[in-house]
Design an enzyme around this catalytic site. Structure first.
Site, PDB file in Angstrom:
ATOM      1  N   HIS A   1     122.414 101.605 -66.530  1.00 41.67           N
ATOM      2  CA  HIS A   1     122.094 101.006 -65.221  1.00 41.67           C
ATOM      3  C   HIS A   1     120.799 101.618 -64.696  1.00 41.67           C
ATOM      4  CE1 HIS A   1     126.467 100.386 -65.634  1.00 41.67           C
ATOM      5  NE2 HIS A   1     126.274  99.294 -64.927  1.00 41.67           N
TER       6      HIS A   1
ATOM      7  N   GLU B   1     123.901  86.887 -71.883  1.00 41.48           N
ATOM      8  CA  GLU B   1     122.483  86.896 -71.516  1.00 41.48           C
ATOM      9  C   GLU B   1     121.658  85.927 -72.351  1.00 41.48           C
ATOM     10  OE1 GLU B   1     124.382  89.569 -71.867  1.00 41.48           O
ATOM     11  OE2 GLU B   1     124.443  90.280 -69.791  1.00 41.48           O
TER      12      GLU B   1
END
Lengths: 398, 360
Positions: free
Chosen positions: B165, B95
């Site tokens: 999530h 990321e």
């Protein structure tokens, strides 16, 4: 179907029945490319990029300028005239020679000890002084600490303090050059400490995968503030990491201006022609303290510092070579040093006298336009200043 | 950080979504009153916006983990085929690399649309966002900027996402001068806001309510349009209490408004849309009218963006307030799996708070 080969998503790999772990070290350390010996004597070398008189004199002149600027700015901090400074002492060859091997179209993403690269590109001593004093003609508008230079017209991205963050950014910038089919590359600088950052990994891996024309230039100067490279990593320095990422790499004597110049010239050619990243590890030594906030004698010996300062001085070594070629002499040396010294002192005086940026610059450029919360905070602050003018510095125009 | 296997879980998240409505056509929404537009879900609306962005600016790029084949949520489907692998591509699983790369690309005058596969995984990029993207223009005295950068990330509850999530990390980013934070509530909003973000000259974090990717369907104009940033919208008018929210939570709040109406309470519902810099004026005007404020978000209540809204409105409307500002938010626990229905700021929690605030 070849049964001696494992064909997996990562390609074909030969089988072996011999269980063998790869050693953590290779038998011999990667050698260090050099062209000038300690006496400035040129060793036979294979390089098409020769340095002629004009280039050599300019390189030497800029190395001396960098040295003198560093010394005087450092003193200015000691006298309390600027708040902070950071020298490139010992790394003058890396700074100037690498810059000389690039073109001005190449984009530089610096760490923070590469002021010589910007100097080479034509950033004036006055412009350096303006930034260190954070006056109203500082391009950074007085917002950052001294030495956080940046110059759009010199394709030199503004310095930021966090370590290694420029490395993945360099890949993005290089990808843009690639898409635009430019005959240019990105040069990203960093130190030995920076290679421990996740961003080092991110940058190198992205560059390899994206086939981006970027030169990763590591100044391995032995120390990250007080942390020795032995406490930083256990690999044979930085150069060996290249292969693990699929990046061509070279180790070079960072105190040999000619070697640095040829290596960067060649790296640039390959980066652009083959559209690929190149890793250069320059071995050198941080002769100065990390910054004006550091006293490096607390963690390393004076002898070690002296050895690198005197015996392995990159500026002296290059001077010997330039003199051997009869391109330089003592008379020019004295003239140059006097001239630069006066220039730097004048620049400091001028920058010091110049007023600070206006208060409105505090609020501008957070976004492209001023949002309402900043409008509100600016007017509130102006009211407070009216009530308590003595609380605020007098040299910032309100 | 998640393993690849855990991320693949994302592909299964979507079809099992149920029991959740979304806040669609609202009074005053010009987009919705125009008839005969094709119905799209939020995922397709995002896809359409990316399509338009790539089509209208040859210097625009879309990239991130698994983006090339269409993305784990299918938002980037077909883009690589149409615009080529050089402009729509996979990146390594990293990321900070994705955002750092995007900053460099944007700083060279490109539109870089970076995808972070789940908002839960944005934290390795936090340094690049906070110390680099947000300060790029300011620290250079406007010599450089990375305004072409937009970071897209699916966020929020999805019914079974557990810790990694499900998170709503918007408050972290609302503390960072120099970036904008935008969250859409529906397909037509998502398309117009995303196009605005991509074309805005500032770096933006754009959180997409992943629960609504398939579930939210509404008419979405096919043409290229943009919706203004830093402008909140009153999506339901009322006189007794103001409710402020964003993204997927608005649908829950709307249900609470409908139930409250049955009890004779008239609720005004505001979609903030842009959380940074946010539209205080619209919220203030509404609270001046109703005298009461309730804020709701999925993120933990402590230090959530609701706290900022509450403080700001109390500063501006202290004498007009008839009751303490209510915050109905996620609990101060990690986002839980089995306990998700307990953790969430559900309709009845909101309804209770509406009633107690009105009857204070």
């Amino acid at each position: 179907m070849d049964l001696q080969v494992l064909d997996f998503p990562g390609g074909k790999v030969a089988f072996t029945s011999k269980m063998q772990f790869i050693s953590e070290t290779s038998e011999k350390r990667v050698p260090c490319y050099r062209v000038l010996d300690d006496y400035g004597q040129q060793i036979e070398y294979d390089c098409s990029a020769q340095v002629n008189e004009e280039l050599a004199v300019k390189m030497y002149t800029d190395m001396v300028t960098l040295q003198i600027m560093d010394a005087i700015f450092y003193e200015a901090q000691r006298q309390g005239r600027i708040s902070f400074y950071l020298t490139s002492m010992g790394e003058e060859a890396i700074n100037i020679a690498s810059a000389a091997a690039l073109t001005n179209d190449d984009i530089v993403l610096p760490q923070y000890r590469e002021q010589g690269v910007l100097l080479w590109r034509g950033f004036t001593v006055q412009e350096f002084a303006n930034q260190c004093f954070g006056n109203k003609v500082d391009y950074g508008k007085g917002r950052q600490m001294p030495i956080h230079y940046g110059s759009n017209k010199h394709n030199y991205f503004t310095v930021s303090s966090p370590i290694g963050t420029q490395l993945p950014q360099a890949v993005g910038a290089a990808y843009s050059l690639k898409m635009d089919k430019k005959s240019a590359c990105v040069a990203a600088y960093f130190g030995d400490g920076g290679t421990s950052e996740g961003d080092f990994h991110a940058g190198l891996n992205f560059a390899a995968v994206m086939e981006a024309p970027v030169i990763f230039f590591c100044r391995n100067n032995g120390w990250a503030i007080s942390t020795h490279t032995r406490e930083q990593f256990r690999s044979d320095g930085i150069v060996v990491r290249g292969q693990a990422y699929g990046i061509r790499s070279i180790r070079v004597d960072g105190n040999d201006a000619l070697a640095v110049y040829s290596a960067v010239r060649e790296a640039r050619e390959m980066a652009i022609k083959d559209q690929r990243p190149i890793l250069i590890e320059a071995l050198t030594y941080r002769v100065g303290h990390h910054s004006t906030s550091d006293d490096s004698t607390k963690y390393r010996s004076m002898d070690e510092i002296e050895y690198w300062k005197m015996s392995r001085n990159p500026v002296n070594r290059f001077r010997k070579w330039v003199e051997r070629n009869m391109w330089w002499d003592d008379k020019r040396e004295v003239e140059l040093r006097n001239d630069i010294r006066n220039q730097v002192l004048r620049a400091i005086q001028t920058a010091e006298k110049c007023e600070k940026p206006p208060l409105s610059d505090l609020f501008r450029d957070v976004y492209d336009t001023l949002p309402s919360n900043l409008h509100e905070q600016e007017s509130q602050l102006r009211e407070t200043i009216k009530s308590y003018p003595k609380d605020y510095p007098l040299d910032v125009p309100v | 950080m998640a393993t690849t296997a855990a991320r693949r879980f994302g592909r299964r998240l979507v079809p099992s979504v149920s029991r959740r409505r979304f806040s669609s056509s609202a009074a005053g929404d010009a987009l919705q009153r125009t008839q005969n537009h094709p119905s799209l879900n939020l995922c397709s609306a995002i896809n359409q916006a990316l399509h338009i962005a790539l089509d209208t600016d040859p210097r625009s790029y879309v990239f991130g983990e698994d983006v090339s084949f269409g993305g784990v949520f299918r938002c980037t489907l077909g883009l690589a085929d149409q615009f080529g692998k050089a402009r729509v591509f996979n990146t390594p699983l990293c990321e900070q690399g994705i955002v750092g790369f995007g900053i460099g690309l944007a700083a060279m005058g490109n539109r870089a649309v970076a995808e972070i596969q789940f908002a839960d995984y944005i934290f390795p990029a936090f340094d690049q966002i906070v110390n680099e993207a947000a300060k790029f223009r300011y620290r250079s005295g406007n010599q450089f900027n990375c305004g072409g950068l937009t970071i897209r990330a699916p966020y929020g509850a999805v019914g079974h996402g557990g810790h990694y999530h499900s998170q709503s990390p918007e408050a972290f980013f609302c503390h960072v001068p120099g970036i904008k934070v935008v969250i859409p509530r529906s397909p037509s909003q998502a398309k117009g806001l995303l196009l605005s973000c991509i074309r805005d000259p500032n770096p933006i974090v754009f959180f997409e309510p992943k629960w609504l990717y398939r579930l939210a369907v509404e008419e979405v104009p096919e043409h290229d349009y943009m919706l203004p940033l830093s402008e909140a919208e009153v999506i339901r008018e009322g006189v007794d209490i103001t409710l402020v929210g964003w993204g997927a939570q608005l649908s829950i709040m709307e249900e609470a408004c409908l139930d409250a109406e049955k009890d004779g309470i008239s609720c005004e519902l505001i979609d903030l849309k842009t959380l940074l810099p946010w539209d205080k004026e619209t919220v203030e005007a509404s609270v001046r009218k109703t005298g009461r404020l309730l804020i709701s978000h999925e993120a933990p209540v402590t230090g959530g963006f609701g706290a900022e809204i509450s403080a700001s409105i109390v500063e501006r409307c202290f004498l007009r307030l008839e009751a303490p500002v209510a915050r109905i938010c996620g609990l101060d626990t990690p986002f839980p799996l089995v306990f998700e229905p307990f953790y969430l700021p559900t309709k009845n929690k909101i309804l209770d708070a509406i009633k107690s605030t009105v009857n204070y």
